[in-house]
Design an enzyme around this catalytic site. Structure first.
Site, PDB file in Angstrom:
ATOM      1  CG  HIS A  14     -16.014  64.497 103.977  1.00  0.00           C
ATOM      2  ND1 HIS A  14     -17.114  64.407 103.150  1.00  0.00           N
ATOM      3  CD2 HIS A  14     -15.328  63.327 103.818  1.00  0.00           C
ATOM      4  CE1 HIS A  14     -17.102  63.243 102.517  1.00  0.00           C
ATOM      5  NE2 HIS A  14     -16.021  62.575 102.902  1.00  0.00           N
TER       6      HIS A  14
ATOM      7  CG  HIS B 124     -17.434  58.836 101.103  1.00  0.00           C
ATOM      8  ND1 HIS B 124     -16.195  58.223 100.969  1.00  0.00           N
ATOM      9  CD2 HIS B 124     -18.248  57.939 101.714  1.00  0.00           C
ATOM     10  CE1 HIS B 124     -16.260  57.011 101.488  1.00  0.00           C
ATOM     11  NE2 HIS B 124     -17.485  56.813 101.937  1.00  0.00           N
TER      12      HIS B 124
ATOM     13  CE1 TYR C 208      -9.644  57.195 103.528  1.00  0.00           C
ATOM     14  CE2 TYR C 208     -11.591  56.832 102.171  1.00  0.00           C
ATOM     15  CZ  TYR C 208     -10.760  57.683 102.877  1.00  0.00           C
ATOM     16  OH  TYR C 208     -11.044  59.015 102.919  1.00  0.00           O
TER      17      TYR C 208
END
Length: 341
Positions: free
Chosen positions: A159, A197, A323
């Site tokens: 990211h 993501h 996670y």
């Protein structure tokens, strides 16, 4: 398969994350790396080495120099300004605002941040450098002739854009690894991002470059972080036209659907002529991940690894997300098992 891992990841140990309107313990925490390391060792990948120290020569080719200087100094400047907690962005350069970079630390954090859940805490810069070093050393192994290597990077990186941090990421490890391979003589490299993501930072870095093909399989940004990039119509620009391939998918996606996107992305990578693939590995596609909505199971990760390895080109696996559940270690180990055959 050699594993590159730095204990300095522990220097990044933020205490707060802005999530759901609350300050909560971060999902991206040191125990993630410890779970993964233990699982890959148990699976037989016990050739674990610490990375060498590296300067900024490679990273300056993918990140802005001013941004890196900000990261290096942000925590000390935040504390010098008298703030008591961790450094969290509170204002941003949104639409129709000035392009000027503020001079004070509160403004600069907002300028360089793309997601306010990510706090800057003591040791963030040092941990990010060690994570980058693991990626560089992994790339050097591939350049030296290894067929596969695993850079157990923490903090993650995909990211982090040219001049922005967020999504728990500060330096884009996969981008640095790809650049390192190019610097070592490769002409074309692919980055295959299989994190839940979208790798918005990686896309930002390579969107107008023709030497790196970027493919990302991810949750539809209409309903998943990072929201503002990752749509199928984003395919590259200028010299990079046609070198970005996005595969957004909806809630409940199982491997039967996800795997079709993987197969197509690998066909695109082969047509591009990539000499090696950097795999941005996130296992937050797992059905029990707390902040994602795909439905991959643990055995699916073996299939994933085998499918990617069937490309026949060298693979550098770079750790990204995953996670909250101990199975992240098993799932990473399963990918490595699939890669190793």
């Amino acid at each position: 398969m050699r594993v590159i891992f730095s204990e300095d990841h522990k220097l990044r140990n933020a205490k707060t994350e802005l999530y759901g309107g609350e300050l909560v313990p971060p999902f991206e925490a040191p125990f993630r790396a410890e779970w993964i390391l233990a699982a890959v060792k148990e699976a037989g990948f016990d050739d674990v080495v610490a990375p060498a120290r590296h300067g900024l020569e490679t990273v300056l080719k993918v990140h802005d120099a001013g941004y890196l200087n900000f990261l290096e100094t942000a925590w000390d400047r935040w504390k010098a300004a008298g703030y008591k907690g961790e450094a969290i962005a509170t204002s941003f350069p949104v639409r129709r605002t000035s392009p000027r970079i503020p001079t004070d630390i509160e403004g600069q954090i907002g300028y360089y941040c793309n997601a306010a859940e990510t706090a800057i805490s003591p040791g963030t810069w040092e941990a990010a450098l060690s994570s980058m070093a693991s990626a560089i050393d992994g790339a050097d192994l591939i350049a030296a002739g290894h067929k596969a290597a695993f850079s157990l990077c923490r903090p993650p990186g995909h990211h982090a854009g040219i001049d922005m941090f967020g999504g728990y990421c500060f330096i884009n490890n996969a981008a640095v690894a790809a650049q390192r391979l190019l610097d070592k003589g490769a002409k074309k490299i692919a980055i295959l991002d299989v994190d839940f993501h979208h790798g918005n930072g990686t896309q930002d870095i390579f969107y107008e470059r023709g030497d790196v093909f970027f493919a990302s399989l991810h949750g539809d940004p209409a309903e998943a972080f990072p929201h503002f990039l990752g749509y199928a119509e984003e395919t590259g620009k200028g010299a990079g036209a046609g070198t970005t391939a996005n595969y957004p998918m909806g809630r409940g996606t199982p491997y039967s659907v996800w795997g079709e996107a993987l197969t197509d992305s690998l066909k695109r990578i082969a047509a591009f002529g990539a000499e090696a693939i950097v795999v941005s590995l996130g296992v937050d596609t797992f059905e029990q991940d707390p902040i994602s909505f795909f439905k991959l199971t643990s055995p699916d990760y073996i299939t994933m690894g085998r499918t990617i390895a069937a490309s026949g080109v060298p693979l550098l696996v770079v750790m990204e997300g995953g996670y909250g559940v101990p199975e992240i270690g098993l799932n990473v180990a399963n990918v490595l098992k699939g890669v190793a055959g």
